[in-house]
Design an enzyme around this catalytic site. Structure first.
Site, short mmCIF file in Angstrom:
data_model
loop_
_atom_site.label_atom_id
_atom_site.label_comp_id
_atom_site.label_asym_id
_atom_site.label_seq_id
_atom_site.Cartn_x
_atom_site.Cartn_y
_atom_site.Cartn_z
N CYS A 193 7.50 8.62 -12.27
CA CYS A 193 8.31 8.62 -11.05
C CYS A 193 9.77 8.83 -11.43
CB CYS A 193 8.15 7.30 -10.31
SG CYS A 193 9.01 7.25 -8.73
N CYS A 222 10.76 -1.74 -11.77
CA CYS A 222 9.49 -1.03 -11.88
C CYS A 222 9.27 -0.44 -13.27
CB CYS A 222 9.46 0.07 -10.82
SG CYS A 222 8.04 1.14 -10.96
N CYS A 240 13.52 2.76 -9.85
CA CYS A 240 13.76 1.42 -9.28
C CYS A 240 13.84 0.41 -10.43
CB CYS A 240 12.64 1.03 -8.32
SG CYS A 240 12.53 2.15 -6.91
N CYS A 251 -5.13 1.28 -3.67
CA CYS A 251 -3.72 1.62 -3.84
C CYS A 251 -3.71 2.80 -4.82
CB CYS A 251 -2.99 0.40 -4.39
SG CYS A 251 -1.29 0.76 -4.82
N CYS A 269 2.98 -2.26 -11.12
CA CYS A 269 2.90 -0.81 -11.27
C CYS A 269 3.45 -0.37 -12.63
CB CYS A 269 3.74 -0.26 -10.11
SG CYS A 269 4.12 1.44 -10.16
N GLU A 271 -2.22 5.10 -12.53
CA GLU A 271 -2.88 3.84 -12.20
C GLU A 271 -3.37 3.82 -10.75
OE1 GLU A 271 -0.27 1.11 -15.23
OE2 GLU A 271 -0.07 0.83 -13.09
#
Ligand code: SF4
Length: 343
Positions: free
Chosen positions: A113, A120, A117, A106, A334, A93
């Site tokens: 990832c 997220c 987190c 961004c 995100c 993204e």
């Protein structure tokens, strides 16, 4: 034999080494970089100011891929969010945020990832792979083309942890910054990290004036461990020491990103810990009311609670602001657009 390395996977040093092996003079590197990132060439054949023999030699050695926009959403405030797909089908993204003369992008540094987190959507799917320098730069190129406007600012705050892909991220930033690349000023190029200490230490020594943002989200160890399990091994105390050293060594002021989660890190104790963290540290705190992501059970505090938190920080002498929310009517958090596109 068919080439397997994409030329956009190379740093400038990598292109220089390849050209030296081919017996080419240094100025040819700059020509190729212009074709790749300013003119968006889709093949070596298009590079008409290179000798035909060099174009053939490059085509024999390298592939040259151009990503595509697989999905696009436009917010009523002008923010555009893209799903960018690379040659191997992997997608990430990217967000374009226009503001008058300014266009901020961004961009993602990894597909997926590994940091996990808790608030997220991207972190839930795990890491797919690192992006190459060119895959980072091309996200800016696509957004600039879509807006018909040059990129003035960029931040590595999309998917992925930039310092888990340090060398490629630095190589990407350098192409974004270069005169023969995108020409974005170094101070307008920022990296946002979860706080990987080796990356922060290395970043402090880089010669460019790139900007550093660190996601803190809580200055209390137990809360931070819960919100950001991927950086558990780095203690809050060590992170603070690394940021003090960063500010001293680089002369630059890091931004502390703090995603406000109602009842979790917006309490009186959390505020006290954050004030102690920032005391004596040259920094700016950016408060971000957390984006609601289904299934996390985490919610943003009420708007006036965020303002009270900011005001209390300012009264304690800590410079702080609340990030203006953009793209609230599209899948802004995100990882959300990617999940939706997967169905
Ligand atoms: S917030 Fe950033 S670092 Fe954390 S899991 Fe999501 S993409 Fe990774």
């Amino acid at each position: 034999m068919e080439p397997t390395t994409d030329i956009k996977a190379l740093s400038r040093g990598g292109i220089e080494a390849a050209f030296a092996e081919l017996g080419q003079p240094g100025f040819r590197v700059s020509q190729v970089v212009r074709w790749l990132y300013q003119r968006g060439a889709g093949s070596f054949d298009e590079m008409t100011d290179l000798p035909a023999a060099l174009r053939e030699a490059l085509a024999a050695r390298f592939t040259l891929s151009v990503p595509e926009v697989a999905a696009r959403q436009v917010s009523s405030d002008g923010t555009r969010k893209y799903l960018v797909r690379f040659a191997d089908g992997v997608s990430v993204e990217t967000v374009g945020l226009p503001a008058g003369e300014r266009l901020t992008v961004c961009f993602s540094t990894q597909a997926g990832c590994a940091m996990g987190c808790s608030f997220c959507a991207t972190g839930r799917g795990g890491l797919v792979r690192n992006l190459t320098p060119g895959e980072m730069v091309d996200q800016l190129v696509l957004v600039a083309a879509d807006f018909g406007q040059r990129v003035s600012n960029a931040v590595a705050m999309g998917q992925g942890e930039p310092f888990a892909n340090y060398d490629a991220t630095l190589a990407g930033l350098r192409f974004m910054n270069a005169k023969d690349g995108l020409g974005v000023g170094a101070r307008h190029l920022a990296v946002s990290t979860c706080g990987l200490l080796p990356g922060i230490r290395a970043f402090a020594r880089e010669p460019e004036q790139f900007t550093l943002a660190v996601s803190l989200h809580s200055a209390r160890q137990a809360t931070r461990d819960r919100l950001m399990p991927g950086v558990r091994k780095y203690k809050v105390r060590e992170l603070r020491e690394a940021l003090v050293a960063y500010a001293e060594e680089s002369g630059r002021r890091p931004t502390i990103e703090y995603a406000l989660v109602g009842g979790v890190n917006d309490t009186g104790e959390a505020l006290g810990a954050l004030v102690r963290f920032c005391a004596g540290l040259l920094c700016h705190v950016n408060l971000i009311p957390v984006n609601p992501v289904a299934g996390t059970g985490l919610a943003r505090p009420a708007a006036d609670a965020a303002r009270r938190f900011r005001d209390a920080l300012m009264r304690a002498g800590v410079e702080a602001s609340i990030r203006v929310e953009r793209g609230a009517d599209i899948d802004a958090a995100c990882g959300q657009l990617r999940q939706r596109a997967k169905g």
